[in-house]
Design a protein around this motif. Structure first.
Motif, mmCIF file in Angstrom:
data_model
loop_
_atom_site.group_PDB
_atom_site.id
_atom_site.type_symbol
_atom_site.label_atom_id
_atom_site.label_comp_id
_atom_site.label_asym_id
_atom_site.label_seq_id
_atom_site.Cartn_x
_atom_site.Cartn_y
_atom_site.Cartn_z
ATOM 1 N N ASP A 131 -6.165 6.961 -3.545
ATOM 2 C CA ASP A 131 -5.342 7.076 -2.337
ATOM 3 C C ASP A 131 -6.169 7.503 -1.129
ATOM 4 O OD1 ASP A 131 -3.002 6.351 -3.609
ATOM 5 O OD2 ASP A 131 -2.484 8.408 -4.144
ATOM 6 N N LYS A 132 -5.924 6.832 -0.020
ATOM 7 C CA LYS A 132 -6.592 7.139 1.252
ATOM 8 C C LYS A 132 -5.548 7.531 2.282
ATOM 9 C CE LYS A 132 -10.650 5.628 -0.216
ATOM 10 N NZ LYS A 132 -11.651 6.580 -0.637
ATOM 11 N N CYS A 133 -5.918 8.443 3.152
ATOM 12 C CA CYS A 133 -5.037 8.869 4.229
ATOM 13 C C CYS A 133 -4.782 7.698 5.181
ATOM 14 C CB CYS A 133 -5.668 10.035 4.984
ATOM 15 S SG CYS A 133 -4.722 10.597 6.413
ATOM 16 N N GLU A 134 -3.526 7.511 5.564
ATOM 17 C CA GLU A 134 -3.141 6.412 6.448
ATOM 18 C C GLU A 134 -3.762 6.527 7.839
ATOM 19 O OE1 GLU A 134 -1.134 3.676 5.920
ATOM 20 O OE2 GLU A 134 -0.995 4.197 3.800
ATOM 21 N N ILE A 135 -4.158 7.730 8.239
ATOM 22 C CA ILE A 135 -4.715 7.933 9.576
ATOM 23 C C ILE A 135 -6.237 8.032 9.564
ATOM 24 C CG2 ILE A 135 -4.902 9.634 11.465
ATOM 25 C CD1 ILE A 135 -2.452 7.899 11.736
ATOM 26 N N CYS A 136 -6.785 8.969 8.800
ATOM 27 C CA CYS A 136 -8.238 9.187 8.861
ATOM 28 C C CYS A 136 -8.991 8.397 7.793
ATOM 29 C CB CYS A 136 -8.564 10.674 8.756
ATOM 30 S SG CYS A 136 -8.198 11.412 7.148
ATOM 31 N N ASP A 182 11.866 1.149 3.028
ATOM 32 C CA ASP A 182 11.622 -0.021 2.172
ATOM 33 C C ASP A 182 10.982 0.358 0.836
ATOM 34 O OD1 ASP A 182 9.012 0.609 2.827
ATOM 35 O OD2 ASP A 182 8.574 -1.284 3.842
ATOM 36 N N GLY A 183 10.830 1.677 0.588
ATOM 37 C CA GLY A 183 10.286 2.149 -0.679
ATOM 38 C C GLY A 183 8.788 2.414 -0.674
ATOM 39 N N LYS A 184 8.098 2.027 0.390
ATOM 40 C CA LYS A 184 6.655 2.246 0.462
ATOM 41 C C LYS A 184 6.352 3.730 0.679
ATOM 42 C CE LYS A 184 2.507 0.730 2.927
ATOM 43 N NZ LYS A 184 1.962 -0.069 4.045
ATOM 44 N N ALA A 185 5.277 4.215 0.043
ATOM 45 C CA ALA A 185 4.843 5.603 0.203
ATOM 46 C C ALA A 185 3.553 5.640 1.012
ATOM 47 C CB ALA A 185 4.629 6.250 -1.161
ATOM 48 N N LEU A 186 3.560 6.404 2.104
ATOM 49 C CA LEU A 186 2.357 6.615 2.923
ATOM 50 C C LEU A 186 1.838 8.007 2.614
ATOM 51 C CD1 LEU A 186 3.668 5.277 6.365
ATOM 52 C CD2 LEU A 186 2.654 3.981 4.473
ATOM 53 N N TYR A 232 1.699 13.810 11.098
ATOM 54 C CA TYR A 232 2.368 13.873 12.400
ATOM 55 C C TYR A 232 1.714 12.966 13.431
ATOM 56 C CZ TYR A 232 6.115 17.015 11.335
ATOM 57 O OH TYR A 232 7.290 17.528 10.827
ATOM 58 N N GLN A 233 0.432 12.685 13.277
ATOM 59 C CA GLN A 233 -0.210 11.699 14.151
ATOM 60 C C GLN A 233 0.377 10.317 13.881
ATOM 61 O OE1 GLN A 233 -4.542 11.725 14.309
ATOM 62 N NE2 GLN A 233 -4.576 9.631 15.065
ATOM 63 N N TRP A 234 0.591 9.994 12.591
ATOM 64 C CA TRP A 234 1.187 8.713 12.236
ATOM 65 C C TRP A 234 2.591 8.598 12.846
ATOM 66 C CZ3 TRP A 234 5.477 6.594 10.140
ATOM 67 C CH2 TRP A 234 5.391 5.246 9.752
ATOM 68 N N GLN A 267 11.784 4.026 10.455
ATOM 69 C CA GLN A 267 11.658 3.499 9.096
ATOM 70 C C GLN A 267 11.394 4.581 8.048
ATOM 71 O OE1 GLN A 267 12.347 0.247 8.485
ATOM 72 N NE2 GLN A 267 12.843 0.258 10.661
ATOM 73 N N ILE A 268 11.450 5.854 8.459
ATOM 74 C CA ILE A 268 11.170 6.947 7.529
ATOM 75 C C ILE A 268 12.436 7.327 6.770
ATOM 76 C CG2 ILE A 268 10.515 9.380 7.331
ATOM 77 C CD1 ILE A 268 8.658 8.993 9.709
#
Length: 197
Positions: A36-41, A58-62, A71-73, A81-82
């Protein structure tokens, strides 16, 4: 016939209400370290007390390695969509819904990307932690929406010029889980500016 129609209609309404009331929030997804990688950094997400998640409608996990990245995301993408946000209790690492957690902020608290916020399941634990550390401001989820999200790592890097400890994602992922258990102590993590949007 009218009585039957009325009864059937009432049953349908009651069923809809019960389904609506009984709907449980989506459950957090396990962190797969090394994957797993962070969605931002884009750094590796450690399976520790700093990991956070957003579960989408939609069931996706970030997944995020620091609450500040989450919070940046949100700042960049909004909340439409959250479905639910999850943070972890700093002491037990238990998943807690973000809206229900209590937070403690201090610019000197060490977190993976330097945002200095720890999350707690219970307010009493957050209060005890600040008293024990003699540092930190207790906050609720609403406070985070107005918080000035500033990474101490960015300030540190700006003060020392470019090229100071320019970490790579691979190295960060390898050392990410080290030293997170103690307040004010964590492995050195320097964000890779090339990966930030």
């Amino acid at each position: 016939m009218k009585k039957w129609s009325f009864a059937a209609g009432m049953m349908m309404i009651l069923s809809a209400v019960m389904i609506g009331c009984g709907k449980e929030a989506a459950q957090p997804v396990d962190i797969a370290e090394g994957v797993d990688k962070c969605e931002i950094c884009h750094m590796g997400v450690a399976n520790d007390q700093h990991a956070t998640e957003i579960l989408m409608t939609d069931g996706k996990a970030l997944k995020f390695d620091d609450i500040g990245c989450m919070y940046q995301w949100i700042a960049e993408n909004g909340t439409e969509q959250i479905d639910v946000q999850y943070v972890r209790d700093y002491l037990s690492k238990e998943w807690v819904q973000g809206e229900q957690a209590t937070y403690v902020y201090d610019e000197n608290f060490k977190t993976p990307m330097g945002y200095g916020i720890y999350s707690f399941k219970e307010k009493s634990a957050a209060d005890a932690f600040t008293k024990e550390q003699q540092a930190g401001t207790v906050m609720v989820a609403q406070d985070l929406k107005n918080h000035t999200w500033e990474s101490s790592m960015k300030k540190h890097k700006a003060g020392h010029g470019e090229g100071h400890g320019g970490g790579q994602a691979e190295n960060h992922g390898a050392s990410h889980g080290e030293g997170h258990g103690d307040a004010g102590k964590t492995g050195e993590h320097t964000p890779s500016t090339a990966n930030h949007n």
